[in-house]
Design a protein around this motif. Structure first.
Motif, PDB file in Angstrom:
ATOM      1  N   ASP A  14       0.620  -1.279  -0.103  1.00  0.00           N
ATOM      2  CA  ASP A  14       0.017  -0.075  -0.036  1.00  0.00           C
ATOM      3  C   ASP A  14       0.801   1.296   0.060  1.00  0.00           C
ATOM      4  O   ASP A  14       0.430   2.231   0.096  1.00  0.00           O
ATOM      5  CB  ASP A  14      -0.913   0.030   1.222  1.00  0.00           C
ATOM      6  N   ALA A  15       2.134   1.212  -0.143  1.00  0.00           N
ATOM      7  CA  ALA A  15       3.029   2.341  -0.118  1.00  0.00           C
ATOM      8  C   ALA A  15       2.663   3.184  -1.345  1.00  0.00           C
ATOM      9  O   ALA A  15       2.551   2.848  -2.547  1.00  0.00           O
ATOM     10  CB  ALA A  15       4.551   1.818  -0.005  1.00  0.00           C
ATOM     11  N   THR A  16       2.755   4.658  -1.146  1.00  0.00           N
ATOM     12  CA  THR A  16       2.655   5.472  -2.300  1.00  0.00           C
ATOM     13  C   THR A  16       4.008   5.493  -3.202  1.00  0.00           C
ATOM     14  O   THR A  16       5.175   5.026  -2.564  1.00  0.00           O
ATOM     15  CB  THR A  16       2.241   6.739  -1.915  1.00  0.00           C
ATOM     16  N   LEU A  17       4.020   6.060  -4.215  1.00  0.00           N
ATOM     17  CA  LEU A  17       5.127   6.264  -4.998  1.00  0.00           C
ATOM     18  C   LEU A  17       6.078   7.190  -4.491  1.00  0.00           C
ATOM     19  O   LEU A  17       7.263   6.722  -4.297  1.00  0.00           O
ATOM     20  CB  LEU A  17       4.845   6.689  -6.385  1.00  0.00           C
ATOM     21  N   PRO A  18       5.597   8.117  -3.632  1.00  0.00           N
ATOM     22  CA  PRO A  18       6.851   9.106  -2.994  1.00  0.00           C
ATOM     23  C   PRO A  18       7.533   8.230  -1.666  1.00  0.00           C
ATOM     24  O   PRO A  18       8.513   8.401  -1.630  1.00  0.00           O
ATOM     25  CB  PRO A  18       6.076  10.303  -2.367  1.00  0.00           C
ATOM     26  N   GLN A  19       6.697   7.459  -0.939  1.00  0.00           N
ATOM     27  CA  GLN A  19       7.142   6.649  -0.016  1.00  0.00           C
ATOM     28  C   GLN A  19       8.080   5.646  -0.533  1.00  0.00           C
ATOM     29  O   GLN A  19       9.111   5.427  -0.069  1.00  0.00           O
ATOM     30  CB  GLN A  19       5.904   5.919   0.612  1.00  0.00           C
ATOM     31  N   LEU A  20       7.718   4.735  -1.551  1.00  0.00           N
ATOM     32  CA  LEU A  20       8.677   3.915  -2.200  1.00  0.00           C
ATOM     33  C   LEU A  20       9.814   4.591  -2.637  1.00  0.00           C
ATOM     34  O   LEU A  20      11.223   4.118  -2.548  1.00  0.00           O
ATOM     35  CB  LEU A  20       7.969   3.087  -3.389  1.00  0.00           C
ATOM     36  N   ALA A  21       9.807   5.817  -3.176  1.00  0.00           N
ATOM     37  CA  ALA A  21      11.111   6.498  -3.659  1.00  0.00           C
ATOM     38  C   ALA A  21      11.910   6.619  -2.371  1.00  0.00           C
ATOM     39  O   ALA A  21      13.165   6.689  -2.525  1.00  0.00           O
ATOM     40  CB  ALA A  21      10.811   7.748  -4.376  1.00  0.00           C
ATOM     41  N   GLU A  22      11.290   7.268  -1.203  1.00  0.00           N
ATOM     42  CA  GLU A  22      12.109   7.599  -0.268  1.00  0.00           C
ATOM     43  C   GLU A  22      12.853   6.313   0.399  1.00  0.00           C
ATOM     44  O   GLU A  22      13.850   6.104   0.822  1.00  0.00           O
ATOM     45  CB  GLU A  22      11.326   8.078   0.937  1.00  0.00           C
ATOM     46  N   ARG A  23      12.126   5.090   0.616  1.00  0.00           N
ATOM     47  CA  ARG A  23      12.372   4.014   0.911  1.00  0.00           C
ATOM     48  C   ARG A  23      13.746   3.573   0.064  1.00  0.00           C
ATOM     49  O   ARG A  23      14.680   2.846   0.585  1.00  0.00           O
ATOM     50  CB  ARG A  23      11.484   3.025   1.188  1.00  0.00           C
ATOM     51  N   LEU A  24      13.593   3.606  -1.199  1.00  0.00           N
ATOM     52  CA  LEU A  24      14.781   2.936  -2.189  1.00  0.00           C
ATOM     53  C   LEU A  24      15.844   3.973  -2.045  1.00  0.00           C
ATOM     54  O   LEU A  24      16.981   3.275  -1.927  1.00  0.00           O
ATOM     55  CB  LEU A  24      14.154   3.054  -3.576  1.00  0.00           C
ATOM     56  N   ALA A  25      15.839   5.263  -1.688  1.00  0.00           N
ATOM     57  CA  ALA A  25      16.883   6.099  -1.339  1.00  0.00           C
ATOM     58  C   ALA A  25      17.592   5.755  -0.254  1.00  0.00           C
ATOM     59  O   ALA A  25      18.731   5.802  -0.195  1.00  0.00           O
ATOM     60  CB  ALA A  25      16.509   7.496  -1.285  1.00  0.00           C
ATOM     61  N   GLN A  26      16.874   5.362   0.999  1.00  0.00           N
ATOM     62  CA  GLN A  26      17.665   4.878   1.983  1.00  0.00           C
ATOM     63  C   GLN A  26      18.090   3.610   2.186  1.00  0.00           C
ATOM     64  O   GLN A  26      19.298   3.059   2.299  1.00  0.00           O
ATOM     65  CB  GLN A  26      16.461   4.687   3.173  1.00  0.00           C
ATOM     66  N   ALA A  27      17.388   2.584   1.230  1.00  0.00           N
ATOM     67  CA  ALA A  27      17.922   1.196   0.871  1.00  0.00           C
ATOM     68  C   ALA A  27      19.358   1.123  -0.069  1.00  0.00           C
ATOM     69  O   ALA A  27      20.327   0.393   0.282  1.00  0.00           O
ATOM     70  CB  ALA A  27      17.142   0.348   0.532  1.00  0.00           C
TER      71      ALA A  27
END
Length: 70
Positions: free
Chosen positions: A27-40
């Motif tokens: 259920d993550a939004t695209l901005p949330q996925l972008a932030e999590r990808l940046a962290q990972a």
């Protein structure tokens, strides 16, 4: 083939990491996925890049309207 210019930021490994993040939280939004990808992966991309990568991978992001969720 790529005709020149900047190289793509989302490599195959990063797209796999993105799909893993999506499996963890569908259920993550695209901005949330972008932030999590940046962290990972330390790869900073815009939400539109995330959307294009998901579309290329065959993942749809359509959600039901809020009134239908209950």
């Amino acid at each position: 083939p790529h005709g020149g210019g900047a190289q793509a930021k989302l490599t195959t490994e990063r797209v796999e990491a993105l799909l893993g993040l999506l499996r963890d939280d569908p259920d993550a939004t695209l901005p949330q996925l972008a932030e999590r990808l940046a962290q990972a992966t330390a790869c900073v991309v815009d939400r539109s890049t995330i959307g294009r990568a998901l579309a290329t991978s065959g993942v749809t992001r359509k959600k039901r309207p809020p009134r239908d969720r209950a």
